[in-house]
Design an enzyme around this catalytic site. Structure first.
Site, PDB file in Angstrom:
ATOM      1  N   LYS A 119    -104.805  -8.313  14.101  1.00 52.30           N
ATOM      2  CA  LYS A 119    -104.618  -7.108  14.734  1.00 52.30           C
ATOM      3  C   LYS A 119    -104.375  -7.109  16.177  1.00 52.30           C
ATOM      4  O   LYS A 119    -103.631  -6.313  16.741  1.00 52.30           O
ATOM      5  CB  LYS A 119    -105.814  -6.150  14.284  1.00 52.30           C
ATOM      6  CG  LYS A 119    -106.037  -5.926  13.213  1.00 52.30           C
ATOM      7  CD  LYS A 119    -104.840  -5.243  12.142  1.00 52.30           C
ATOM      8  CE  LYS A 119    -104.342  -6.081  11.168  1.00 52.30           C
ATOM      9  NZ  LYS A 119    -103.127  -5.658  10.425  1.00 52.30           N
ATOM     10  N   LYS A 134     -86.005  -1.202  22.934  1.00 49.56           N
ATOM     11  CA  LYS A 134     -86.066  -0.334  21.637  1.00 49.56           C
ATOM     12  C   LYS A 134     -87.069   0.637  21.886  1.00 49.56           C
ATOM     13  O   LYS A 134     -88.101   0.679  21.075  1.00 49.56           O
ATOM     14  CB  LYS A 134     -86.248  -1.293  20.600  1.00 49.56           C
ATOM     15  CG  LYS A 134     -85.331  -2.565  20.306  1.00 49.56           C
ATOM     16  CD  LYS A 134     -84.005  -2.105  19.745  1.00 49.56           C
ATOM     17  CE  LYS A 134     -83.279  -3.178  19.613  1.00 49.56           C
ATOM     18  NZ  LYS A 134     -81.886  -2.932  18.913  1.00 49.56           N
ATOM     19  N   HIS A 145    -101.552   3.550  15.818  1.00 51.50           N
ATOM     20  CA  HIS A 145    -101.643   2.857  14.844  1.00 51.50           C
ATOM     21  C   HIS A 145    -102.134   1.466  15.449  1.00 51.50           C
ATOM     22  O   HIS A 145    -103.146   0.688  14.849  1.00 51.50           O
ATOM     23  CB  HIS A 145    -100.453   2.642  13.598  1.00 51.50           C
ATOM     24  CG  HIS A 145    -100.909   1.658  12.707  1.00 51.50           C
ATOM     25  ND1 HIS A 145    -101.799   1.849  11.706  1.00 51.50           N
ATOM     26  CD2 HIS A 145    -100.091   0.410  12.345  1.00 51.50           C
ATOM     27  CE1 HIS A 145    -101.884   0.834  10.942  1.00 51.50           C
ATOM     28  NE2 HIS A 145    -100.717   0.075  11.186  1.00 51.50           N
ATOM     29  N   TYR A 182     -89.622  -7.921   6.070  1.00 56.78           N
ATOM     30  CA  TYR A 182     -88.484  -7.083   6.254  1.00 56.78           C
ATOM     31  C   TYR A 182     -87.998  -7.381   7.818  1.00 56.78           C
ATOM     32  O   TYR A 182     -86.868  -7.415   8.093  1.00 56.78           O
ATOM     33  CB  TYR A 182     -88.912  -5.700   6.054  1.00 56.78           C
ATOM     34  CG  TYR A 182     -87.957  -4.753   6.837  1.00 56.78           C
ATOM     35  CD1 TYR A 182     -86.908  -4.224   6.155  1.00 56.78           C
ATOM     36  CD2 TYR A 182     -88.328  -4.032   8.229  1.00 56.78           C
ATOM     37  CE1 TYR A 182     -85.957  -3.246   6.889  1.00 56.78           C
ATOM     38  CE2 TYR A 182     -87.417  -3.138   8.766  1.00 56.78           C
ATOM     39  CZ  TYR A 182     -86.336  -2.800   8.073  1.00 56.78           C
ATOM     40  OH  TYR A 182     -85.660  -1.834   8.840  1.00 56.78           O
ATOM     41  N   LYS A 199     -86.256  -0.171   3.246  1.00 56.07           N
ATOM     42  CA  LYS A 199     -87.224  -0.029   4.476  1.00 56.07           C
ATOM     43  C   LYS A 199     -88.333   1.150   4.123  1.00 56.07           C
ATOM     44  O   LYS A 199     -89.176   1.176   4.522  1.00 56.07           O
ATOM     45  CB  LYS A 199     -86.450   0.437   5.497  1.00 56.07           C
ATOM     46  CG  LYS A 199     -87.258   0.849   6.882  1.00 56.07           C
ATOM     47  CD  LYS A 199     -86.217   1.033   7.970  1.00 56.07           C
ATOM     48  CE  LYS A 199     -87.291   1.393   9.177  1.00 56.07           C
ATOM     49  NZ  LYS A 199     -86.273   1.941  10.549  1.00 56.07           N
TER      50      LYS A 199
END
Length: 296
Positions: A119, A134, A145, A182, A199
């Site tokens: 994590k 991005k 999250h 992915y 997705k």
């Protein structure tokens, strides 16, 4: 204040899972809180300011290697979670924490610690977004999250490195196998986009994951299982928040966008141009009148 300090010292020093004493980044909350605060500051302030006048970094090879490593770690965690208890010994209704040093208990504790470290490593997901400019992908959901998961994982490995809450890690590791697959495929370039049409199903899997965790821990509040109910409540609360946030994300990005796309399609009416030919308004494609009549 002295009472608060005494309570804190008792909690940190005397309530810890004895199996994880001295393990990396476990004994005190200071290091993980420092990492998370630094992460948030970099992603929302320092990073974007640093990248403002710079071109996006080309991290293609880095991302491919990083995501491949994450896939391997996720497979390992999923396997260890099953083999350490959930496939054979654990009770899905009530599984108290086993603080003993027997082999299966220690195996689960090591898996929980590895999950915690993963994590922390996953904070790089957002760092890579910043370095590639991005910024659109750095949403409130994403930051919340990624910030909360290391803290929750620290609580687990510090106090409850086995037992009922570890099902969350097993399910999460399973989903991350597909998620990082992915990400790895998309990192290869646009020519791979035709293979990653699934997705939105990753988001559905995330939502289902949190619903399972919500229900799995909610029932603990109404049983006499020897497991801390305050922890069960916190897990229920966190799973509920994640379910809401991921559900809202799915509605906004898939259901509403699909509805808007269908609405736009209906508005693509055929207009008559000045010379009598037919034209579709959205893309100026000329259509023969008899074809349009057949479609009607």
């Amino acid at each position: 204040m002295s009472g608060v300090v005494e309570w804190y010292r008792d909690l940190i020093d005397n309530k810890q899972d004895p199996r994880t004493v001295g393990w990396f980044l476990v004994d005190s909350p200071g290091p993980i809180l420092t990492i998370v605060i630094t992460y948030v500051y970099f992603c929302v302030s320092a990073g974007p300011r640093y990248m403002k006048d710079k071109k996006p970094y080309d991290l293609k090879n880095t991302l491919i290697v990083y995501n491949f490593i994450q896939i391997l770690l996720s497979v390992y965690l999923f396997h260890e979670g099953l083999m350490s208890g959930w496939l054979y010994e654990y009770d899905y209704i009530c599984e108290p924490v086993d603080y003993s040093f027997k082999s299966t208990s220690m195996r689960m504790a090591r898996a929980v610690h590895t999950y915690y470290i993963c994590k922390v490593i996953e904070l790089l997901d957002t760092v890579f977004f910043v370095m590639r400019k991005k910024d659109r992908q750095i949403t409130a959901l994403h930051l919340y999250h990624h910030s909360m998961m290391p803290i929750c994982a620290w609580i687990g490995v510090k106090f409850f490195a086995s037992g009922h809450p570890t099902l969350l890690g097993v399910i999460n590791a399973f989903i991350h196998i597909f998620m990082y697959t992915y990400y790895m495929l998309t990192a290869f370039g646009p020519h791979m986009h035709k293979y990653v049409w699934w997705k939105k199903y990753l988001t559905i899997m995330q939502i289902v994951q949190f619903i399972i965790v919500f229900c799995h821990n909610l029932q603990m509040l109404f049983t006499s299982c020897n497991f801390p109910k305050p922890l069960s409540f916190l897990l229920v609360l966190n799973a509920g928040i994640f379910t809401y946030m991921f559900g809202s994300f799915y509605v906004d990005n898939y259901l509403k966008s699909d509805a808007q796309h269908k609405s736009k399609t209906k508005k693509d009416v055929v207009s008559i141009t000045s010379d009598g030919s037919n034209q579709i308004s959205d893309n100026n494609t000329l259509v023969n009148e008899n074809i349009i009549n057949k479609c009607d």
